[in-house]
Write a protein that holds these residues in place. Structure first.
Motif, mmCIF file in Angstrom:
data_model
loop_
_atom_site.group_PDB
_atom_site.id
_atom_site.type_symbol
_atom_site.label_atom_id
_atom_site.label_comp_id
_atom_site.label_asym_id
_atom_site.label_seq_id
_atom_site.Cartn_x
_atom_site.Cartn_y
_atom_site.Cartn_z
ATOM 1 N N ARG A 185 4.221 9.885 28.892
ATOM 2 C CA ARG A 185 3.248 10.971 28.802
ATOM 3 C C ARG A 185 3.619 11.981 27.718
ATOM 4 O O ARG A 185 2.740 12.447 26.973
ATOM 5 N N THR A 186 4.901 12.348 27.613
ATOM 6 C CA THR A 186 5.289 13.331 26.604
ATOM 7 C C THR A 186 5.047 12.815 25.188
ATOM 8 O O THR A 186 4.424 13.518 24.373
ATOM 9 N N PRO A 187 5.505 11.611 24.834
ATOM 10 C CA PRO A 187 5.186 11.141 23.475
ATOM 11 C C PRO A 187 3.698 10.965 23.233
ATOM 12 O O PRO A 187 3.214 11.171 22.115
ATOM 13 N N GLY A 205 18.305 3.580 20.065
ATOM 14 C CA GLY A 205 17.600 2.586 20.864
ATOM 15 C C GLY A 205 16.754 3.190 21.959
ATOM 16 O O GLY A 205 15.714 2.622 22.337
ATOM 17 N N GLU A 206 17.175 4.342 22.487
ATOM 18 C CA GLU A 206 16.384 5.014 23.523
ATOM 19 C C GLU A 206 15.208 5.773 22.926
ATOM 20 O O GLU A 206 14.124 5.820 23.519
ATOM 21 N N ILE A 207 15.405 6.366 21.757
ATOM 22 C CA ILE A 207 14.370 7.217 21.172
ATOM 23 C C ILE A 207 13.292 6.406 20.472
ATOM 24 O O ILE A 207 12.108 6.772 20.495
ATOM 25 N N ALA A 208 13.657 5.293 19.849
ATOM 26 C CA ALA A 208 12.721 4.543 18.998
ATOM 27 C C ALA A 208 11.426 4.148 19.708
ATOM 28 O O ALA A 208 10.334 4.315 19.137
ATOM 29 N N PRO A 209 11.466 3.620 20.949
ATOM 30 C CA PRO A 209 10.203 3.247 21.604
ATOM 31 C C PRO A 209 9.294 4.448 21.848
ATOM 32 O O PRO A 209 8.061 4.312 21.834
ATOM 33 N N LYS A 210 9.867 5.611 22.047
ATOM 34 C CA LYS A 210 9.059 6.805 22.278
ATOM 35 C C LYS A 210 8.401 7.265 20.977
ATOM 36 O O LYS A 210 7.258 7.736 20.990
ATOM 37 N N ILE A 211 9.106 7.123 19.867
ATOM 38 C CA ILE A 211 8.500 7.436 18.575
ATOM 39 C C ILE A 211 7.315 6.506 18.329
ATOM 40 O O ILE A 211 6.263 6.935 17.829
ATOM 41 N N ALA A 229 6.119 15.136 12.523
ATOM 42 C CA ALA A 229 7.566 15.162 12.317
ATOM 43 C C ALA A 229 8.280 14.736 13.598
ATOM 44 O O ALA A 229 7.843 15.060 14.704
ATOM 45 N N ILE A 230 9.383 14.035 13.442
ATOM 46 C CA ILE A 230 10.205 13.605 14.569
ATOM 47 C C ILE A 230 11.551 14.319 14.476
ATOM 48 O O ILE A 230 12.230 14.244 13.445
ATOM 49 N N SER A 231 11.925 14.992 15.540
ATOM 50 C CA SER A 231 13.180 15.742 15.525
ATOM 51 C C SER A 231 13.993 15.461 16.781
ATOM 52 O O SER A 231 13.450 15.027 17.804
ATOM 53 N N VAL A 232 15.290 15.726 16.681
ATOM 54 C CA VAL A 232 16.168 15.675 17.840
ATOM 55 C C VAL A 232 16.955 16.976 17.898
ATOM 56 O O VAL A 232 17.113 17.677 16.894
ATOM 57 N N MET A 233 17.430 17.305 19.093
ATOM 58 C CA MET A 233 18.216 18.513 19.293
ATOM 59 C C MET A 233 19.445 18.179 20.108
ATOM 60 O O MET A 233 19.352 17.453 21.102
ATOM 61 N N GLY A 234 20.602 18.692 19.711
ATOM 62 C CA GLY A 234 21.811 18.482 20.476
ATOM 63 C C GLY A 234 23.041 18.951 19.725
ATOM 64 O O GLY A 234 22.948 19.417 18.584
ATOM 65 N N PRO A 235 24.190 18.821 20.338
ATOM 66 C CA PRO A 235 25.420 19.255 19.692
ATOM 67 C C PRO A 235 25.889 18.272 18.634
ATOM 68 O O PRO A 235 25.473 17.115 18.598
ATOM 69 N N VAL A 236 26.752 18.758 17.771
ATOM 70 C CA VAL A 236 27.465 17.940 16.792
ATOM 71 C C VAL A 236 28.934 18.330 16.885
ATOM 72 O O VAL A 236 29.261 19.514 16.955
ATOM 73 N N LEU A 237 29.820 17.342 16.905
ATOM 74 C CA LEU A 237 31.249 17.622 16.935
ATOM 75 C C LEU A 237 31.901 16.915 15.762
ATOM 76 O O LEU A 237 32.000 15.687 15.736
ATOM 77 N N THR A 238 32.314 17.690 14.776
ATOM 78 C CA THR A 238 32.906 17.121 13.577
ATOM 79 C C THR A 238 33.883 18.120 12.977
ATOM 80 O O THR A 238 34.185 19.154 13.570
ATOM 81 N N GLY A 239 34.376 17.820 11.806
ATOM 82 C CA GLY A 239 35.283 18.698 11.083
ATOM 83 C C GLY A 239 35.254 18.325 9.619
ATOM 84 O O GLY A 239 34.656 17.317 9.231
#
Length: 317
Positions: A185-187, A205-211, A229-239
């Protein structure tokens, strides 16, 4: 301040904050100005009135603070990600959004959703209907906003909302964001009504079918599916390098009482970009392959923006 993003970036980057867990207006302003100077395309904040943290922090109003930021920033887009339909009537949302659009010179993105935190509804006395009704209200609210923002008199006669008025001012460049992790419903709503579909970070793999469902719904509605536009939101852990990344990983793991290797593996499995710069860019490349064009980097501690410089350096490449 680290170097900003170049033209070769894999995706556009935005900064996402959750000030209901801590963040005054001045701290939000500092974060928005940091993001603008860094070359991020957008600064976003959540819309919550309450937090379960103890002691309970201040929780400022999303639309009020974004209106302030509209006058104190110059070029970065501003977004609410997302506003629960349970908090405000669509007429109030429309007026707030059009006003901030005017105040910002057309730099406001309006994200709306069903609402999910029952605790804050109980605390403030907001009705919290069952999920099915909240989703129906969201669908009707999107139609209401289309009518309100369209040319001339907007009309809508729905189960929950009524409109028969020429709503002024009309926004100049307001974009609608529909976000969520639902499979169908959301997509479908995003493809039918939105300018942007946002999903919390997950594996490609989880996001692609919804797109794919967003694109199908857009086509069915007579819209250009590639214009959403297709966007994602979440943390990033890097250096900035392997050693820096390992140091930051250990600090995060210690704060969460987790083994660093276990935390790294679980976050990677979940789809969170984690690792030194080369590995993070591989994760971002996998997202771009399925159509993601924007990443909202979630940063929770508005009292300390220093770690963002190093994250930016790694993401900028």
């Amino acid at each position: 301040m680290a170097a900003g993003f170049g033209e070769d970036r894999l995706v556009d980057f935005a900064l996402m904050t959750e000030p209901q867990i801590g963040g005054t207006y001045e701290q939000l302003l500092a974060a928005a100005l940091w993001a603008e100077q860094a070359g991020m395309v957008s600064f976003a904040r959540s819309d919550h009135y309450y937090s379960t943290q103890d002691p309970r922090p201040d929780a400022t109003d999303a639309f009020a603070t974004l209106a302030g930021l509209a006058r104190e920033t110059r070029c970065i887009r501003l977004a609410v990600l997302v506003s629960p339909i349970t908090f405000r009537h669509p007429a109030v949302i429309a007026k707030n959004a059009a006003t901030i659009d005017q105040m910002s010179g057309g730099r406001f993105d309006l994200g709306i959703g069903t609402g999910w935190m029952e605790l804050e509804h109980d605390a403030f006395g907001f009705p919290f209907p069952p999920w099915a009704e909240r989703f129906e209200r969201l669908e009707e609210a999107l139609a209401y906003l289309e009518a309100a923002f369209g040319p001339g008199t907007g009309t809508l006669s729905g189960r929950y909302y009524e409109l028969d008025a020429e709503v002024l001012p009309k926004p100049t460049d307001l974009r609608i964001i529909v976000g969520g992790s639902g499979a169908n419903r959301t997509p479908t709503l995003a493809g039918t009504h939105a300018d942007e579909y946002n999903h919390f970070i997950a594996s490609p793999g989880e996001i692609a079918p919804k797109i794919a469902r967003v694109r199908e719904a857009a086509t069915a509605a007579g819209r250009d599916p590639e214009a959403i536009a297709i966007s994602v939101m979440g943390p990033v852990l890097t250096g900035k390098d392997e050693a820096s990344y390992r140091h930051r990983l250990e600090n995060v793991a210690t704060a969460r009482d987790r083994d660093p290797e276990d935390l790294e593996q679980s976050w990677s499995d979940y789809g969170i970009p984690v690792g030194p710069p080369a590995r993070v860019r591989e994760a971002l490349a996998a997202l771009t392959e399925i159509g993601v064009s924007k990443f909202y980097v979630q940063h929770l501690d508005l009292t300390d923006l220093s770690g963002l410089d190093e994250t930016l350096e790694a993401l900028a490449g």
